[in-house]
Motif scaffolding. Structure first.
Motif, PDB file in Angstrom:
ATOM      1  N   SER A 185      -4.819   1.487 -12.881  1.00 33.35           N
ATOM      2  CA  SER A 185      -5.879   1.424 -12.391  1.00 33.35           C
ATOM      3  C   SER A 185      -5.875   2.065 -10.887  1.00 33.35           C
ATOM      4  N   THR A 186      -6.689   2.045 -10.049  1.00 39.14           N
ATOM      5  CA  THR A 186      -7.068   3.248  -8.572  1.00 39.14           C
ATOM      6  C   THR A 186      -6.235   2.224  -8.020  1.00 39.14           C
ATOM      7  N   ASP A 187      -6.421   3.425  -6.986  1.00 40.02           N
ATOM      8  CA  ASP A 187      -5.061   2.155  -5.395  1.00 40.02           C
ATOM      9  C   ASP A 187      -6.310   1.086  -5.049  1.00 40.02           C
ATOM     10  N   GLU A 188      -7.575   1.341  -4.774  1.00 46.13           N
ATOM     11  CA  GLU A 188      -8.693   1.039  -4.379  1.00 46.13           C
ATOM     12  C   GLU A 188      -8.448  -0.589  -5.611  1.00 46.13           C
ATOM     13  N   GLU A 189      -8.686  -0.434  -6.836  1.00 48.17           N
ATOM     14  CA  GLU A 189      -8.667  -1.436  -7.579  1.00 48.17           C
ATOM     15  C   GLU A 189      -7.894  -2.580  -6.924  1.00 48.17           C
ATOM     16  N   ALA A 190      -6.080  -1.678  -7.198  1.00 48.80           N
ATOM     17  CA  ALA A 190      -4.791  -2.117  -6.953  1.00 48.80           C
ATOM     18  C   ALA A 190      -4.856  -3.542  -6.258  1.00 48.80           C
ATOM     19  N   GLN A 215       0.725  -1.268  -0.289  1.00 46.51           N
ATOM     20  CA  GLN A 215       0.313   0.156   0.023  1.00 46.51           C
ATOM     21  C   GLN A 215       1.000   1.086   0.347  1.00 46.51           C
ATOM     22  N   PHE A 216       1.578   1.577   0.824  1.00 39.50           N
ATOM     23  CA  PHE A 216       2.870   2.305   1.087  1.00 39.50           C
ATOM     24  C   PHE A 216       3.723   2.751  -0.329  1.00 39.50           C
ATOM     25  N   MET A 217       4.231   1.960  -1.022  1.00 34.58           N
ATOM     26  CA  MET A 217       4.344   2.447  -2.374  1.00 34.58           C
ATOM     27  C   MET A 217       4.058   1.965  -3.560  1.00 34.58           C
ATOM     28  N   VAL A 218       2.663   1.461  -3.838  1.00 37.10           N
ATOM     29  CA  VAL A 218       1.600   1.922  -4.568  1.00 37.10           C
ATOM     30  C   VAL A 218       0.960   3.446  -4.516  1.00 37.10           C
ATOM     31  N   LYS A 219       0.962   4.140  -3.366  1.00 36.29           N
ATOM     32  CA  LYS A 219       0.489   5.368  -2.782  1.00 36.29           C
ATOM     33  C   LYS A 219       2.256   6.109  -3.067  1.00 36.29           C
ATOM     34  N   HIS A 240       7.694  10.682  -7.939  1.00 35.36           N
ATOM     35  CA  HIS A 240       8.389   9.392  -8.257  1.00 35.36           C
ATOM     36  C   HIS A 240       7.711   9.005  -9.791  1.00 35.36           C
ATOM     37  N   LYS A 241       6.446   9.095  -9.887  1.00 36.84           N
ATOM     38  CA  LYS A 241       5.702   8.529 -11.038  1.00 36.84           C
ATOM     39  C   LYS A 241       6.249   7.655 -12.191  1.00 36.84           C
ATOM     40  N   ASN A 242       6.689   8.801 -13.256  1.00 38.71           N
ATOM     41  CA  ASN A 242       7.136   8.603 -14.130  1.00 38.71           C
ATOM     42  C   ASN A 242       8.272   7.873 -13.780  1.00 38.71           C
ATOM     43  N   PHE A 243       9.353   7.665 -12.799  1.00 39.65           N
ATOM     44  CA  PHE A 243      10.630   7.144 -12.518  1.00 39.65           C
ATOM     45  C   PHE A 243       9.948   5.750 -13.026  1.00 39.65           C
ATOM     46  N   PHE A 244       8.909   5.048 -11.793  1.00 42.42           N
ATOM     47  CA  PHE A 244       8.542   4.471 -11.257  1.00 42.42           C
ATOM     48  C   PHE A 244       7.920   3.343 -12.756  1.00 42.42           C
TER      49      PHE A 244
END
Length: 210
Positions: free
Chosen positions: A181-186, A95-99, A106-110
């Motif tokens: 996907s959304t955080d909830e779906e993930a 959960q922490f990693m997704v957020k 961080h988004k584009n790097f990961f």
């Protein structure tokens, strides 16, 4: 690994170079990244770059290893908080990693990392959790795990359990970026897979063995 000359740099100069590299690896994946862009943004000559790193791959994997180390430290912290519960630790860490990976910085790097994942990159991200070539960290991790909650017979089976859960975790992180996907779906998909691992996949398996 960086050359010793990199570690002799002042902290602010190290940070400038690392930040410049992260920006370039966020712009494009490793195989498309340009050393010219990195040194331009960092304000250093090309010759200086090669005094610090062998090539762009060397710099990329140093950056990836630093992130893996932070992930390991967070994993250990959560494991202690959860009193050694391995499954709950993986869930919280996921959960922490997704957020964290969705944050703008961080988004584009990961996204580039996970969508262009190869064996070396996956091992770099994972080895601070379970790989045996990180002996000290590995031993410190397994000693914190509450084995009474796991259906395992020995340390070898524990090692395999950690590898299986880690593989499921990485595949779910990849899907976060593939499907956006959304955080909830993930989280829902991840929890369903973790629950299957908890329950086992073959009915009456233990009865068949006896």
């Amino acid at each position: 690994m960086p050359k010793q000359t990199f570690f002799h740099l002042a902290k602010d100069k190290q940070d400038t170079l690392i930040q410049s590299a992260k920006e370039e690896f966020s712009r494009v994946p490793l195989h498309e990244a340009s050393i010219a862009n990195i040194i331009k943004n960092a304000g250093i000559p090309r010759g200086s770059f090669y005094q610090y790193f062998e090539d762009k791959e060397d710099l990329f994997f140093y950056l990836l290893n630093q992130l893996a180390q932070k992930n390991h430290e967070r994993f250990i912290s959560i494991l202690k908080e959860k009193n050694g519960d391995l499954f709950e630790t993986f869930i919280d860490n996921y959960q922490f990693m997704v957020k964290s990976h969705r944050k703008a910085e961080h988004k584009n790097f990961f996204k580039n990392v996970f969508l262009n994942m190869n064996y070396k990159q996956e091992n770099t991200l994972a080895n601070n959790i379970y790989m045996e070539n990180q002996k000290n960290q590995y031993l410190s991790t397994i000693n914190l795990i509450n084995r009474e909650k796991l259906n395992i017979q020995d340390e070898r089976e524990l090692h395999h359990v950690m590898k299986i859960i880690s593989a499921v975790t990485f595949q779910n992180l990849i899907q976060v970026f593939v499907k956006d996907s959304t955080d909830e779906e993930a989280l829902r998909n991840y929890l369903e897979q973790i629950d299957l691992l908890k329950r086992g996949l073959q009915k009456d398996y233990m009865n068949e063995l006896t």
